[in-house]
Motif scaffolding. Sequence first.
Motif, PDB file in Angstrom:
ATOM      1  N   HIS A 126       0.740  -1.093   0.002  1.00 53.03           N
ATOM      2  CA  HIS A 126      -0.020   0.130  -0.119  1.00 53.03           C
ATOM      3  C   HIS A 126       0.861   1.298   0.054  1.00 53.03           C
ATOM      4  N   PRO A 127       1.601   1.588  -1.081  1.00 50.90           N
ATOM      5  CA  PRO A 127       2.566   2.594  -1.210  1.00 50.90           C
ATOM      6  C   PRO A 127       2.096   3.933  -0.919  1.00 50.90           C
ATOM      7  N   THR A 128       0.992   4.440  -1.270  1.00 46.13           N
ATOM      8  CA  THR A 128       0.550   5.586  -0.944  1.00 46.13           C
ATOM      9  C   THR A 128       0.176   5.835   0.630  1.00 46.13           C
ATOM     10  N   GLN A 129      -0.441   4.620   1.104  1.00 46.93           N
ATOM     11  CA  GLN A 129      -0.432   4.936   2.514  1.00 46.93           C
ATOM     12  C   GLN A 129       0.762   4.962   3.407  1.00 46.93           C
ATOM     13  N   CYS A 130       1.732   4.288   2.818  1.00 45.00           N
ATOM     14  CA  CYS A 130       3.177   4.118   3.347  1.00 45.00           C
ATOM     15  C   CYS A 130       3.620   5.518   3.543  1.00 45.00           C
ATOM     16  N   LEU A 131       3.514   6.237   2.418  1.00 48.06           N
ATOM     17  CA  LEU A 131       4.051   7.527   1.947  1.00 48.06           C
ATOM     18  C   LEU A 131       3.367   8.663   2.789  1.00 48.06           C
ATOM     19  N   SER A 158      -1.453  -7.557   6.798  1.00 41.73           N
ATOM     20  CA  SER A 158      -1.451  -5.959   6.497  1.00 41.73           C
ATOM     21  C   SER A 158      -0.314  -5.467   5.299  1.00 41.73           C
ATOM     22  N   ARG A 159      -1.192  -5.082   4.306  1.00 38.11           N
ATOM     23  CA  ARG A 159      -0.259  -4.197   3.387  1.00 38.11           C
ATOM     24  C   ARG A 159       0.468  -3.133   4.012  1.00 38.11           C
ATOM     25  N   VAL A 160      -0.222  -2.569   4.829  1.00 36.61           N
ATOM     26  CA  VAL A 160       0.530  -1.258   5.230  1.00 36.61           C
ATOM     27  C   VAL A 160       1.637  -1.631   6.105  1.00 36.61           C
ATOM     28  N   ALA A 161       1.640  -2.937   6.867  1.00 38.22           N
ATOM     29  CA  ALA A 161       2.814  -3.254   7.752  1.00 38.22           C
ATOM     30  C   ALA A 161       3.737  -3.647   6.850  1.00 38.22           C
ATOM     31  N   HIS A 162       3.599  -4.286   5.684  1.00 41.69           N
ATOM     32  CA  HIS A 162       4.689  -4.597   4.592  1.00 41.69           C
ATOM     33  C   HIS A 162       5.303  -3.311   4.041  1.00 41.69           C
ATOM     34  N   SER A 163       4.590  -2.445   3.635  1.00 41.29           N
ATOM     35  CA  SER A 163       5.203  -1.372   3.017  1.00 41.29           C
ATOM     36  C   SER A 163       5.754  -0.506   4.084  1.00 41.29           C
ATOM     37  N   ASN A 164       5.420  -0.091   5.186  1.00 42.01           N
ATOM     38  CA  ASN A 164       6.021   0.557   6.243  1.00 42.01           C
ATOM     39  C   ASN A 164       7.225  -0.053   6.665  1.00 42.01           C
ATOM     40  N   TYR A 165       7.184  -1.326   6.952  1.00 38.09           N
ATOM     41  CA  TYR A 165       8.678  -1.878   7.134  1.00 38.09           C
ATOM     42  C   TYR A 165       9.814  -1.766   6.407  1.00 38.09           C
ATOM     43  N   GLN A 166       9.368  -1.998   5.068  1.00 32.98           N
ATOM     44  CA  GLN A 166      10.519  -1.705   4.098  1.00 32.98           C
ATOM     45  C   GLN A 166      10.927  -0.337   4.157  1.00 32.98           C
ATOM     46  N   ALA A 167      10.060   0.528   3.799  1.00 34.60           N
ATOM     47  CA  ALA A 167      10.506   1.951   3.868  1.00 34.60           C
ATOM     48  C   ALA A 167      11.158   2.652   4.998  1.00 34.60           C
ATOM     49  N   LEU A 168      10.729   2.336   6.208  1.00 34.29           N
ATOM     50  CA  LEU A 168      11.243   2.656   7.394  1.00 34.29           C
ATOM     51  C   LEU A 168      12.808   2.235   7.609  1.00 34.29           C
ATOM     52  N   ARG A 169      12.853   0.980   7.251  1.00 30.25           N
ATOM     53  CA  ARG A 169      14.196   0.368   7.505  1.00 30.25           C
ATOM     54  C   ARG A 169      15.147   1.023   6.642  1.00 30.25           C
ATOM     55  N   LYS A 170      14.825   1.506   5.268  1.00 29.34           N
ATOM     56  CA  LYS A 170      15.513   2.013   4.175  1.00 29.34           C
ATOM     57  C   LYS A 170      15.955   3.382   4.674  1.00 29.34           C
ATOM     58  N   LEU A 171      15.056   3.969   5.410  1.00 32.21           N
ATOM     59  CA  LEU A 171      15.340   5.337   5.925  1.00 32.21           C
ATOM     60  C   LEU A 171      15.932   5.670   7.212  1.00 32.21           C
ATOM     61  N   GLY A 172      16.263   4.637   7.790  1.00 31.01           N
ATOM     62  CA  GLY A 172      16.960   4.455   8.893  1.00 31.01           C
ATOM     63  C   GLY A 172      16.347   4.286  10.098  1.00 31.01           C
ATOM     64  N   ALA A 173      14.955   3.905  10.319  1.00 32.13           N
ATOM     65  CA  ALA A 173      14.309   3.800  11.614  1.00 32.13           C
ATOM     66  C   ALA A 173      14.809   2.306  11.914  1.00 32.13           C
ATOM     67  N   ASP A 174      14.327   2.037  13.556  1.00 33.13           N
ATOM     68  CA  ASP A 174      14.317   0.786  13.968  1.00 33.13           C
ATOM     69  C   ASP A 174      12.997   0.422  14.025  1.00 33.13           C
ATOM     70  N   VAL A 175      12.679  -0.621  13.377  1.00 29.26           N
ATOM     71  CA  VAL A 175      11.560  -1.091  13.401  1.00 29.26           C
ATOM     72  C   VAL A 175      11.020  -2.483  13.993  1.00 29.26           C
ATOM     73  N   TYR A 176      10.109  -2.610  14.950  1.00 26.45           N
ATOM     74  CA  TYR A 176       9.883  -3.753  15.810  1.00 26.45           C
ATOM     75  C   TYR A 176       8.251  -4.061  15.565  1.00 26.45           C
ATOM     76  N   PHE A 177       8.056  -5.261  15.899  1.00 28.17           N
ATOM     77  CA  PHE A 177       6.485  -5.788  15.750  1.00 28.17           C
ATOM     78  C   PHE A 177       5.885  -6.227  17.122  1.00 28.17           C
ATOM     79  N   SER A 178       4.672  -6.128  17.331  1.00 30.21           N
ATOM     80  CA  SER A 178       4.323  -6.578  18.452  1.00 30.21           C
ATOM     81  C   SER A 178       2.797  -6.830  18.167  1.00 30.21           C
ATOM     82  N   GLY A 179       2.020  -7.453  19.292  1.00 38.62           N
ATOM     83  CA  GLY A 179       0.662  -8.088  19.061  1.00 38.62           C
ATOM     84  C   GLY A 179       0.518  -9.557  19.081  1.00 38.62           C
ATOM     85  N   PRO A 180      -0.392 -10.114  18.681  1.00 40.40           N
ATOM     86  CA  PRO A 180      -0.659 -11.601  18.644  1.00 40.40           C
ATOM     87  C   PRO A 180       0.384 -12.328  17.780  1.00 40.40           C
TER      88      PRO A 180
END
Length: 293
Positions: A126-131, A158-180
């Motif tokens: 979901h690239p536009t949501q990610c952006l 979640s397509r949002v999770a997949h897109s944000n994970y990729q982009a945030l790591r590319k931009l230098g953020a530290d990405v973690y997951f939580s939930g069930p």
Amino acid sequence: MNNLLTVESLNETEILTLIKRALTLKEGESPRKFHDKTVVNLFFENSTRTRMSFEMAEFNLGIHAIPFDADTSSVQKGESLYDTCRTLEAIGADVLVIRHGDNRYFDTLEDINVPIVNGGDGSGSHPTQCLLDLMTIYENFGSFKGLKVVISGDISHSRVAHSNYQALRKLGADVYFSGPREWQDAGLEGAYIDFDEAVETCDVLMLLRVQHERHFVQMTFSKEGYNAEYGLNPARYEKMKDEAIIMHPAPVNRDVEISSELVEAEKSRIFSQMQNGVFMRMSILENILKENN
């Protein structure tokens, strides 16, 4: 930029260019007008925010927007997605905005000679949501490097999770997951952390709704049970860092992943994300139409 199919196709410079242009538009700079251009919005899945913000973005850019209703189209007669898009190309569409339930539906459209903007493909991207999410984070922090971002909830669907994970790591953020844990995605390498730890230590808490429409087995959590174990409630909210923000792509399941009274709390950026969606989609369409003018 000729198409926007996945956020992975963009480099850091391209992402930041789109964000900074969206922010100047939000600050009041006049957009370029495209009165001679036509965009067709093809939504094969239900949508409020994505579809309406694209339509508002198109209106603001002077674009002639044509809605597409799959229920009254020749899709009901068996027409393929390719033939539908080829038809719209033939009658003069300049851009196609497409949301479809199939992952990577755009792989079947390689021979279409009209720019395509992916409005969401299944549980893929979901690239536009990610952006617009990235725009919201940048607007609040001015950078991505070193930020602790936790994405929590129904990760695997979640397509949002997949897109944000990729982009945030590319931009230098530290990405973690939580939930069930049963909804985590083994294909994503971010570390899993306990939800209470996530709430107390994150800079950005990105909550996701349960994707009921993509589950093939009944959810075992009750509404109250999910909120107690994995939801952001007032007690957890009070433990968040002062500068932390709450995000959610919406629609929100109130009192499930977030208590209703927190949807518009001081730390919440949920409706700011929606507002930013218009400006980011203006930025994207402006970029594509300039490249293909």
